[in-house]
Each structure stands twice: as C-alpha cells, then as structure tokens.
Scaffold this active site. Structure first.
Site, mmCIF file in Angstrom:
data_model
loop_
_atom_site.group_PDB
_atom_site.id
_atom_site.type_symbol
_atom_site.label_atom_id
_atom_site.label_comp_id
_atom_site.label_asym_id
_atom_site.label_seq_id
_atom_site.Cartn_x
_atom_site.Cartn_y
_atom_site.Cartn_z
ATOM 1 N N ASP A 88 0.797 -1.226 0.000
ATOM 2 C CA ASP A 88 0.000 0.000 0.000
ATOM 3 C C ASP A 88 0.829 1.275 0.000
ATOM 4 O O ASP A 88 0.281 2.378 0.155
ATOM 5 C CB ASP A 88 -1.002 -0.032 1.156
ATOM 6 C CG ASP A 88 -2.166 -0.961 0.832
ATOM 7 O OD1 ASP A 88 -2.515 -1.052 -0.365
ATOM 8 O OD2 ASP A 88 -2.722 -1.592 1.738
ATOM 9 N N ASP A 150 -7.071 -4.769 -4.412
ATOM 10 C CA ASP A 150 -6.819 -3.382 -4.006
ATOM 11 C C ASP A 150 -5.523 -2.839 -4.617
ATOM 12 O O ASP A 150 -5.361 -1.642 -4.810
ATOM 13 C CB ASP A 150 -6.698 -3.279 -2.477
ATOM 14 C CG ASP A 150 -7.642 -4.196 -1.715
ATOM 15 O OD1 ASP A 150 -7.933 -5.291 -2.225
ATOM 16 O OD2 ASP A 150 -8.079 -3.825 -0.628
HETATM 17 N N1 GLY Z 1 -7.385 -1.913 1.002
HETATM 18 C C1 GLY Z 1 -8.242 -2.331 2.049
HETATM 19 C C2 GLY Z 1 -9.640 -1.913 1.888
HETATM 20 O O1 GLY Z 1 -10.096 -1.559 0.841
HETATM 21 O O2 GLY Z 1 -10.327 -1.942 2.872
#
Ligand code: GLY
Length: 372
Positions: A88, A150
C-alpha cells in the site's frame, strides 16, 4: 449540476473545521462521530493529506497545504524505519509525495516517492507475476503468495516512477501485475475476486479467498471499485486496450448491481439473510473510475459513464453527506470497512471522504488528479 459547487463548498468548509482537531493525524474511520487516528504505517495514511491537497488546489487555503506537508513529514518514520512496509505504499505516497511534488515541485517529495516506488517494485514475484500484498500478520505466517485486488490502485506510483526516472522497469512490473489481475481476478461476468493465493515458489495459482467480501465467490463492492478505477488507470498509463475493456466490463457489472439510490451495498452477492449495509466508499471510488473511463472513450459512449458517476456523487452528497452536524467528523456516512471481521461497519471512512472530494474535483475539471 446545480449541486456541484454547493457540495464542493460544503466539503471544504467541513474539512477546514475538522482539520482543527485532526491536524497532521491519520484518520481512518469515524466512530461515534470522531475520526480514530491510526499509526502512520497504516494503509490509509495518504487519504487525509490527499484530500487536503485536493482542497488546497481547489480553494487556495494555505492551511490545507501546511497540514498535508506535515503528514508527509510524519510518513518519513515509516519510509525509513518501519520494516513491514507492504504494497500500500502506492496509496500512501501517491497522495502525499507525488501530490506535493506535482503541486509544489518539492524535490524532497520527489525523492520520497521514488524511494517508495523502489520498495513497491521490490515486492514483485517473478514466477507468479504479481505484487505481494502483505507481510506476515503473525509470527511464522507465510503470506508470500497473497495478491489482492486493491493493489490495482498502487500501480500509478510505479508508472509515475518510470515517467520521472526514465527507467521502464517500474512500468514493466505494473503491467505484469495488472495482466495477472486480468488472468486471475476479473471473472467473465465482470465481478472480481478480492484475494488470490499463489504458490510463491512456482507461481501456480492455488485458490481464491473471500477476504473483505462475504465469500470467495461473492462480489465485494469496494474491491469491484478498486478494479474499475485501477484498470482504467492502467489503460491511462499503458494505452493497452485490454485494460480499458476490462475496466468497462467491471463497471457494467458494478452499475447493474446498484440499488435505487446508486450507492452500493458492501457486497453484491449477499444471501437474503445477510445484513445489507451500504459501502459509500465503494460508490465514491467507483465514481472516480467511471469518470476516468468517460474521459477515455468516445463522446457518445462517455455520456453514460459520466452520468452514472454524477448520479452516485449527487446521491452521496444529498443522501449520505453530513454537512452541518458538529457531532460528526466524517463527510460521507455509511461506509463499511471490514464486515467479516466486524470492523468499521456503517461508519464514515476517510477513503470514502477522499474519493468523494476527488470525484467533485473531477467534475469541476480544474484540479490535478494525483494517480494520473
Ligand atoms: N485496502 C483495504 C480496503 O479496501 O479496505
């Protein structure tokens, strides 16, 4: 769109108010009206500064810039001294350092974003052609084969690094990861898997997991939104048509599942007995992706994507927005963070607020979009 400027002012006023308490903190979910602040290494750290940068550019309010720069400085302790940086980094440094570099020309911000891109590219698994999502959550856990939908949104950091450095390796990694998304995450009907597990030694696909969705074969709505926007961004950065085609396919599935008020439930495939909370953040993120698709297709086709995004954003503003209530720090109500773990259900979420503001900025047409 008589509501657009009204919504923009309401968002800017509310952020100016809540900034007094939040300052350079890292809000995630607003529980009982107050944004809980996370440690800077949490994946959501970029959204508050990203929203401040959007509003700084759109209003000229220098206080927003000062706070956004303060958040970026605080992230240095993560960049330099945290051994569990995960994928992330794209969310975190696109909305802080890339935003700052593009709006102010800061060389320090450029250096930070390039460093984050190097870490992110280093997570690429050559055999499986995926970017590893997480590090072990507990002692001894092996999650080296886990990739999640994600991560589509982390790819713009790599494309930016290639443009900025002239080195194509970052873009190669991003394109390879997104090809794996096409092959293993996007289903023929346009719904997507949240988690796919690979054998990290051989690259073989092992199984799909339910993750934040209801079940492995269900359709988590925020994951669907990450795919729409991430695939549209991949087309923007690579010009490869298959990413646009897939973005449209996922968008068509998403739009076909929306209820009357255009704001999705947290999962599109819930059994009748399951609780059908909304996830307003999925709506906000999808709206930005739909607007990007609209920019990339012919004018006749563009209209339906643009109108769908406008319907979502207007509904978020009118039916989910909390503009006057001094007891609530969130802008957009009724987000669902992680239903299966019972975490942050039916609350405002900072990424919902961020993508709502970004969606307004897209409709106004005057701001920099940091992912592009
Ligand atoms: N990336 C984690 C979520 O979308 O909650």
């Amino acid at each position: 769109m008589d509501w657009l400027e009204e919504a923009w002012r309401a968002a800017a006023n509310k952020v100016a108010r809540i900034a007094e308490r939040i300052g350079t903190g890292f809000p995630h979910a607003s529980v009982n009206g107050t944004y809980a602040l996370e440690a800077p290494h949490w994946w959501t750290a970029g959204f508050w500064p990203g929203m401040l940068w959007q509003l700084y550019e759109g209003t000229g309010n220098g206080r927003f810039r000062v706070l956004a720069e303060g958040c970026e400085d605080r992230l240095d302790e993560v960049l330099h001294r945290y051994e569990k940086l995960d994928h992330d980094m794209g969310f975190m440094w696109t909305l802080t350092s890339i935003a700052s570099y593009r709006l102010t020309g800061s060389e320090n911000s450029r250096r930070r974003a390039l460093q984050a891109a190097n870490y992110l590219a280093g997570r690429f698994n050559l055999k499986g052609r995926y970017i590893r999502a997480w590090n072990p959550w507990s002692e001894g856990e092996d999650n080296s084969g886990i990739a999640i939908i994600d991560c589509c949104m982390n790819m713009p950091l790599l494309h930016w690094a290639t443009k900025e450095s002239g080195d194509p390796r970052y873009a190669h990694v991003a394109a390879a990861h997104m090809e794996t998304v096409l092959d293993h995450f996007v289903r023929p009907d346009g719904s997507v898997y949240h988690i796919v597990q690979f054998d990290s030694a051989t690259g073989e696909r092992i199984q799909a997991l339910g993750g934040q969705g209801y079940a492995p074969e269900s359709a988590w709505s925020r994951g669907t939104a990450w795919a729409i926007y991430g695939l549209a961004l991949s087309y923007h950065h690579t010009g490869q048509r298959r990413f646009l085609d897939a973005a449209k396919r996922v968008a068509h599935f998403f739009l076909s599942q929306l209820p009357e008020d255009s704001v999705p439930h947290w999962d599109f495939r819930l059994p009748p007995e399951a609780t059908k909370y909304r996830d307003s953040s999925a709506g906000a993120c999808a709206a930005s992706g739909l607007l990007l698709i609209a920019d990339q297709v012919g004018e006749r086709e563009a209209d339906s994507y643009r109108k769908a995004a406008e319907r979502i954003l207007e509904s978020l503003y009118r039916n989910y927005g909390d503009w006057e209530n001094p007891e609530q720090e969130g802008l957009i109500l009724h987000g669902t963070g992680h239903y299966p773990e019972g975490k942050n259900v039916d609350v405002p979420l900072i990424y919902g607020d961020f993508f709502f503001v970004e969606g307004l900025a897209r409709l106004r047409g005057t701001n920099t979009i940091f992912w592009q």
